[in-house]
Write an enzyme that holds these catalytic residues in place. Structure first.
Site, PDB file in Angstrom:
ATOM      1  N   HIS A 297       0.780  -1.240   0.136  1.00  0.00           N
ATOM      2  CA  HIS A 297      -0.061   0.082   0.096  1.00  0.00           C
ATOM      3  C   HIS A 297       0.714   1.191  -0.043  1.00  0.00           C
ATOM      4  O   HIS A 297       1.837   1.455   0.829  1.00  0.00           O
ATOM      5  CB  HIS A 297      -0.756   0.019   1.214  1.00  0.00           C
ATOM      6  CG  HIS A 297      -1.971  -0.951   1.167  1.00  0.00           C
ATOM      7  ND1 HIS A 297      -1.851  -2.256   1.531  1.00  0.00           N
ATOM      8  CD2 HIS A 297      -3.432  -0.563   1.207  1.00  0.00           C
ATOM      9  CE1 HIS A 297      -3.290  -2.949   1.167  1.00  0.00           C
ATOM     10  NE2 HIS A 297      -3.983  -1.918   1.386  1.00  0.00           N
TER      11      HIS A 297
ATOM     12  N   ASN B 135       8.073  -3.786   4.249  1.00  0.00           N
ATOM     13  CA  ASN B 135       6.648  -3.715   3.923  1.00  0.00           C
ATOM     14  C   ASN B 135       5.878  -4.151   5.454  1.00  0.00           C
ATOM     15  O   ASN B 135       5.029  -3.189   5.872  1.00  0.00           O
ATOM     16  CB  ASN B 135       6.057  -4.245   2.800  1.00  0.00           C
ATOM     17  CG  ASN B 135       4.466  -3.992   2.997  1.00  0.00           C
ATOM     18  OD1 ASN B 135       4.059  -2.827   2.966  1.00  0.00           O
ATOM     19  ND2 ASN B 135       3.690  -5.007   2.638  1.00  0.00           N
TER      20      ASN B 135
END
Length: 345
Positions: A150, A182
């Site tokens: 994201h 991440n």
């Protein structure tokens, strides 16, 4: 890395630009490079202009025997950035890399205090607003070795289920290293951004990928990045940036804005690494991305964010099972339902 080199960069020399990428952006996974403290920040960049549709002039032979622009009548267009406005973010999509140019979000203490959504009801889905030939696909990430990272995190959009769902569109994703980035350091960095609402009533963040050169043994600089998918479709960024705007007043035309820019390599980063080591001059991000971020913000309204807050991450153990699912993730609602909602964003 030398401070004299960064000084050259801020001055804008071409050599300095190459030196900056060497300093900030080493591509060796085992060595995370640092960046000294920098300068100041500018508004979300404008998308590339739309295709020319006006009638094309036909020069007379007395002016010119040729008309190069005549090819435009067949549909040749300049580069297009697909602008996507969703409940959670606004973005400009890069059709060549199948990643966003930039993704802009806004949150406040009030928006973060609301908990009206859950990730369990969201699913990753392709962006139906992007033509299929240029679209990032779910299959591109399947067994790629990378997370669907994201750019605007789901945790920033808990104020409504529709807003959270919109963060799961693939035009808000880039391939990111999972363990160590991440699901770890990058997640802590996102949490740091949310904590800024303790200091500012309004926070804006622009996030995006970079594809930076590194110097090879022959002394030459080259840009090299992986492309995932079968056939190869989505570029894997070498680095990611965040430009942060801490507004002392929401929607004030005169309020001051605290600015900071960071660049992180897309690789495993030890949680012990100082976030300040990744702070860079805003000009460095602009040079690397081809974007501008605060040219309409007067100098007298600017402040340096990291002189007002402690720019360090808070290391917390996140539930990694929430950070990444398989390419076949399915929530309580299916992809088709959410795609239908996406058409009206």
């Amino acid at each position: 890395m030398s401070k004299s080199t960064l000084a050259l960069i801020a001055a804008g020399s071409a050599v300095a630009g190459a030196s900056l990428t060497a300093l900030i952006f080493s591509s060796r996974p085992q060595k995370v490079t640092s960046v000294p403290v920098p300068a100041y920040p500018s508004p979300p960049p404008q998308p590339v202009s739309a295709p020319v549709s006006a009638p094309l002039p036909t020069p007379s032979l007395t002016q010119s025997p040729v008309n190069p622009s005549g090819v435009l009548k067949y549909g040749l267009t300049p580069p297009i950035a697909d602008v996507n406005i969703t409940p959670s973010h606004t973005s400009a999509y890069n059709r060549q890399t199948r990643n966003p140019h930039w993704v802009a979000e806004h949150f406040t203490p009030q928006s973060l205090a609301q908990h009206n959504a859950t990730r369990r009801n969201s699913v990753f889905h392709e962006d139906v607003n992007v033509p299929p030939i240029f679209r990032a696909k779910l299959s591109d990430y399947f067994r790629s070795g990378y997370d669907r990272g994201h750019q605007v995190p789901a945790a920033d959009a808990k104020w409504s289920q529709e807003a959270m769902d919109s963060t799961f569109v693939l035009s808000n994703m880039c391939p990111q290293v999972g363990d160590g980035f991440n699901r770890d350091y990058w997640a802590h960095f996102e949490e740091f951004c949310r904590t800024l609402t303790k200091h500012y009533p309004s926070v804006r963040v622009v996030t995006g990928p970079l594809y930076l050169p590194k110097q090879y043994p022959d002394g030459k600089w080259r840009v090299s990045y992986e492309v995932v998918g079968s056939p190869p479709n989505v570029a894997v960024p070498t680095h990611f940036y965040k430009v942060i705007y801490g507004e002392e007043a929401f929607n004030s035309p005169t309020g001051r804005v605290a600015l900071a820019a960071f660049v992180l390599p897309n690789t495993e980063i030890p949680n012990s690494k100082s976030l300040k080591d990744f702070e860079v001059p805003l000009e460095a991000v602009e040079r690397a991305s081809g974007l501008t971020f605060a040219d309409k913000l007067p100098i007298q309204r600017r402040k340096r964010l990291c002189t007002e807050v402690n720019c360090e991450i808070l290391v917390r153990e996140f539930d990694k099972t929430r950070q990444q699912g398989s390419a076949l993730d399915v929530g309580q609602r299916n992809v088709g339902q959410i795609a239908q909602e996406a058409r009206k964003w």
